[in-house]
Write a protein that holds these residues in place. Structure first.
Motif, short mmCIF file in Angstrom:
data_model
loop_
_atom_site.label_atom_id
_atom_site.label_comp_id
_atom_site.label_asym_id
_atom_site.label_seq_id
_atom_site.Cartn_x
_atom_site.Cartn_y
_atom_site.Cartn_z
N GLY A 1 -57.12 20.62 -48.54
CA GLY A 1 -57.42 19.53 -49.45
C GLY A 1 -56.98 18.16 -49.01
N LEU A 2 -56.49 18.01 -47.76
CA LEU A 2 -56.05 16.70 -47.30
C LEU A 2 -57.11 16.09 -46.40
CD1 LEU A 2 -54.03 14.46 -46.94
CD2 LEU A 2 -52.97 15.76 -45.11
N HIS A 3 -57.63 14.94 -46.79
CA HIS A 3 -58.59 14.21 -45.98
C HIS A 3 -58.01 12.85 -45.68
CE1 HIS A 3 -61.77 17.17 -46.83
NE2 HIS A 3 -61.23 17.22 -48.03
N ARG A 4 -58.21 12.37 -44.47
CA ARG A 4 -57.74 11.05 -44.11
C ARG A 4 -58.88 10.26 -43.51
NH1 ARG A 4 -52.12 13.04 -41.30
NH2 ARG A 4 -51.12 13.74 -43.20
N GLY A 5 -58.98 9.03 -43.93
CA GLY A 5 -60.00 8.14 -43.39
C GLY A 5 -59.37 7.14 -42.45
N ALA A 6 -60.14 6.72 -41.45
CA ALA A 6 -59.68 5.70 -40.51
C ALA A 6 -60.63 4.53 -40.57
CB ALA A 6 -59.62 6.27 -39.09
N ILE B 1 -58.51 19.27 -35.40
CA ILE B 1 -58.77 18.49 -36.60
C ILE B 1 -60.27 18.41 -36.83
CG2 ILE B 1 -58.48 16.26 -37.74
CD1 ILE B 1 -56.04 15.77 -35.98
N ALA B 2 -60.73 18.91 -37.96
CA ALA B 2 -62.15 18.75 -38.31
C ALA B 2 -62.43 17.28 -38.57
CB ALA B 2 -62.48 19.60 -39.53
N HIS B 3 -63.65 16.84 -38.26
CA HIS B 3 -63.98 15.43 -38.43
C HIS B 3 -65.42 15.27 -38.89
CE1 HIS B 3 -64.81 16.56 -34.21
NE2 HIS B 3 -65.86 15.76 -34.30
N THR B 4 -65.64 14.22 -39.63
CA THR B 4 -66.97 13.85 -40.09
C THR B 4 -67.20 12.40 -39.68
OG1 THR B 4 -66.82 15.36 -41.97
CG2 THR B 4 -68.49 13.63 -42.09
N ILE B 5 -67.91 12.22 -38.57
CA ILE B 5 -68.18 10.90 -38.02
C ILE B 5 -69.66 10.82 -37.68
CG2 ILE B 5 -67.60 9.22 -36.24
CD1 ILE B 5 -64.98 10.70 -35.80
N PRO B 6 -70.42 9.91 -38.26
CA PRO B 6 -71.85 9.82 -37.94
C PRO B 6 -72.08 9.38 -36.50
CG PRO B 6 -71.17 7.97 -39.31
CD PRO B 6 -69.99 8.89 -39.25
N GLU B 7 -73.19 9.81 -35.95
CA GLU B 7 -73.55 9.48 -34.58
C GLU B 7 -74.45 8.25 -34.55
OE1 GLU B 7 -75.01 12.00 -30.65
OE2 GLU B 7 -75.83 12.47 -32.62
N ARG B 8 -74.19 7.35 -33.63
CA ARG B 8 -75.01 6.16 -33.51
C ARG B 8 -76.39 6.51 -32.96
NH1 ARG B 8 -70.55 3.57 -30.83
NH2 ARG B 8 -71.86 3.55 -28.96
N LEU B 9 -77.38 5.68 -33.27
CA LEU B 9 -78.75 5.95 -32.85
C LEU B 9 -78.88 5.93 -31.33
CD1 LEU B 9 -80.83 3.93 -35.49
CD2 LEU B 9 -80.47 6.41 -35.37
N ASP B 10 -78.20 5.00 -30.65
CA ASP B 10 -78.32 4.94 -29.20
C ASP B 10 -77.71 6.18 -28.54
OD1 ASP B 10 -75.80 4.18 -30.05
OD2 ASP B 10 -75.44 2.95 -28.27
N GLN B 11 -76.63 6.71 -29.11
CA GLN B 11 -76.05 7.94 -28.57
C GLN B 11 -76.98 9.13 -28.80
OE1 GLN B 11 -72.25 8.11 -30.58
NE2 GLN B 11 -71.21 7.09 -28.88
N ARG B 12 -77.59 9.17 -29.98
CA ARG B 12 -78.52 10.26 -30.26
C ARG B 12 -79.73 10.21 -29.32
NH1 ARG B 12 -80.33 10.20 -36.27
NH2 ARG B 12 -78.06 9.97 -36.41
N ARG C 1 -59.02 17.08 -42.19
CA ARG C 1 -60.28 16.47 -41.77
C ARG C 1 -60.09 14.96 -41.69
NH1 ARG C 1 -65.64 18.02 -41.71
NH2 ARG C 1 -64.98 20.04 -42.52
N VAL C 2 -60.75 14.35 -40.72
CA VAL C 2 -60.75 12.90 -40.55
C VAL C 2 -62.16 12.39 -40.82
CG1 VAL C 2 -60.58 11.03 -38.87
CG2 VAL C 2 -58.83 12.79 -38.94
N GLY D 1 -71.99 17.75 -35.46
CA GLY D 1 -72.10 18.14 -36.86
C GLY D 1 -71.77 16.97 -37.79
N PHE D 2 -72.48 16.89 -38.90
CA PHE D 2 -72.26 15.81 -39.87
C PHE D 2 -72.51 16.34 -41.27
CE2 PHE D 2 -73.77 12.16 -42.37
CZ PHE D 2 -72.65 11.36 -42.28
N ASP D 3 -71.48 16.25 -42.11
CA ASP D 3 -71.55 16.74 -43.48
C ASP D 3 -71.60 15.53 -44.42
OD1 ASP D 3 -71.09 17.79 -46.03
OD2 ASP D 3 -69.91 19.45 -45.22
N ARG D 4 -72.73 15.32 -45.05
CA ARG D 4 -72.89 14.16 -45.93
C ARG D 4 -71.98 14.22 -47.15
NH1 ARG D 4 -77.19 10.89 -44.84
NH2 ARG D 4 -78.66 11.65 -43.27
N GLU D 5 -71.73 15.41 -47.67
CA GLU D 5 -70.88 15.53 -48.84
C GLU D 5 -69.44 15.12 -48.52
OE1 GLU D 5 -71.73 16.09 -51.96
OE2 GLU D 5 -73.81 16.03 -51.25
N HIS D 6 -68.93 15.56 -47.37
CA HIS D 6 -67.60 15.15 -46.96
C HIS D 6 -67.55 13.64 -46.70
CE1 HIS D 6 -66.30 19.42 -45.78
NE2 HIS D 6 -65.45 19.00 -46.68
N TYR D 7 -68.62 13.10 -46.12
CA TYR D 7 -68.61 11.68 -45.74
C TYR D 7 -68.56 10.77 -46.97
CZ TYR D 7 -69.64 7.53 -42.97
OH TYR D 7 -69.57 6.30 -42.36
#
Length: 310
Positions: free
Chosen positions: A98-103, A233-244, A212-213, A259-265
């Motif tokens: 249950g601990l999430h940290r944002g940067a 550490i699990a992480h939810t970070i969106p990928e940039r279009l140029d990287q994709r 999770r971060v 991987g990208f989870d919209r609910e976590h984000y």
């Protein structure tokens, strides 16, 4: 008691982390009155000379704030405050779940009035102020690090200092990092997370690894993802279009999609709200201090008050 002053309960929790009165000989002004004077200035952003008389001589308030910023007393109090207060409420640091940290980061404009010298093109100057920890680039909420310059640099916002931070699920800062305003966000993720250290109430090592971060696209480098995977550490970070696009162009050599989870984000707004809380203190939103370690002490004190009052 004036508006914004420490309550009796808050003072009881804070007093044990401050040095004893008269420890250096002679008579000291009351710590509580001095802390309330510093809080008044951090909250309103007034000049030190304009402090109300009920806080005593303004030189005493300023010099003690400067000394404690260099010695790390407020830093230690913030770390212990995070450990004692972090077990209460729905987001418990003592549990593994249950601990999430944002940067995230935020630039704070430098007030250019006065005769303060501007830094070099890279915004760094050697620090020469004595103290237990010296001029510190980092604070977890508060603590020593290496000596650096004054953390000032030119960016789109002007002459700025950037605050990088990690926050828990209740919008409370857990780690702080100061850099010049033109420094990027992504390279600072590792430094911010390594400063997180929340003491436990009982025996055991401090809690340093979140479940999770959550971070925005500024932190989506491969190096950051490898670092998080290496620490488990699990992480939810969106990928940039140029990287994709680059990954698709390389075909099978480009690797698997991230991987990208919209609910976590959706919970990443907590770190933005933590920045909003910090910038509610006018002396944090606008940097008035010439020296970086004094400004870091100001931000640390604001963090400590957030922990005490949350």
């Amino acid at each position: 008691m004036g508006r914004g002053d420490l309550t009796n309960a808050e003072w009881d929790r804070l007093e044990s982390f401050l040095p004893r009165l008269g420890a250096r000989g002679g008579r000291w002004s009351d710590h509580r009155r001095v802390i309330n004077g510093v809080l008044y200035r951090v909250r309103t952003g007034v000049q030190w000379r304009d402090l109300p008389e009920r806080f005593g001589p303004w030189e005493t308030v300023y010099k003690r704030h400067r000394r404690w910023s260099a010695d790390g007393y407020l830093a230690d109090a913030a770390v212990e405050g995070a450990g004692r207060r972090g077990r209460r409420g729905p987001d418990r640091l003592g549990r593994l779940g249950g601990l999430h940290r944002g940067a995230c980061s935020s630039a704070c404009r430098r007030c250019e009035e006065g005769t303060a010298r501007r830094s070099s093109s890279k915004g760094d100057r050697p620090a020469d102020e004595p103290g237990r920890s010296g001029a510190s680039e980092t604070a977890r909420p508060a603590g020593g690090g290496g000596q650096i310059g004054e953390c000032l640099g030119r960016s789109r916002g002007g002459f700025t200092t950037k605050i990088h931070l990690a926050a828990d699920g209740r919008c409370r800062p857990l780690a702080l990092l100061l850099t010049p305003g033109h420094y990027g966000d992504g390279p600072q993720l590792r430094s911010v997370l390594e400063q997180v250290s929340v003491p436990r109430l009982g025996v055991g090592r401090p809690r340093t690894r979140p479940n999770r971060v959550l971070a925005d696209k500024a932190y989506t480098s491969r190096e950051n993802r490898r670092y998080l995977r290496r620490r488990g550490i699990a992480h939810t970070i969106p990928e940039r279009l140029d990287q994709r696009r680059h990954r698709h162009d390389r075909g099978s050599r480009g690797g698997r999609p991230t991987g990208f989870d919209r609910e976590h984000y959706k919970k990443r707004n907590t770190v933005e709200r933590a920045i909003n809380r910090l910038k509610g203190f006018r002396a944090v939103a606008t940097r008035y201090e010439k020296r970086a370690y004094i400004y870091l002490g100001t931000v640390t004190l604001a963090t400590l008050i957030i922990w005490l009052r949350t």
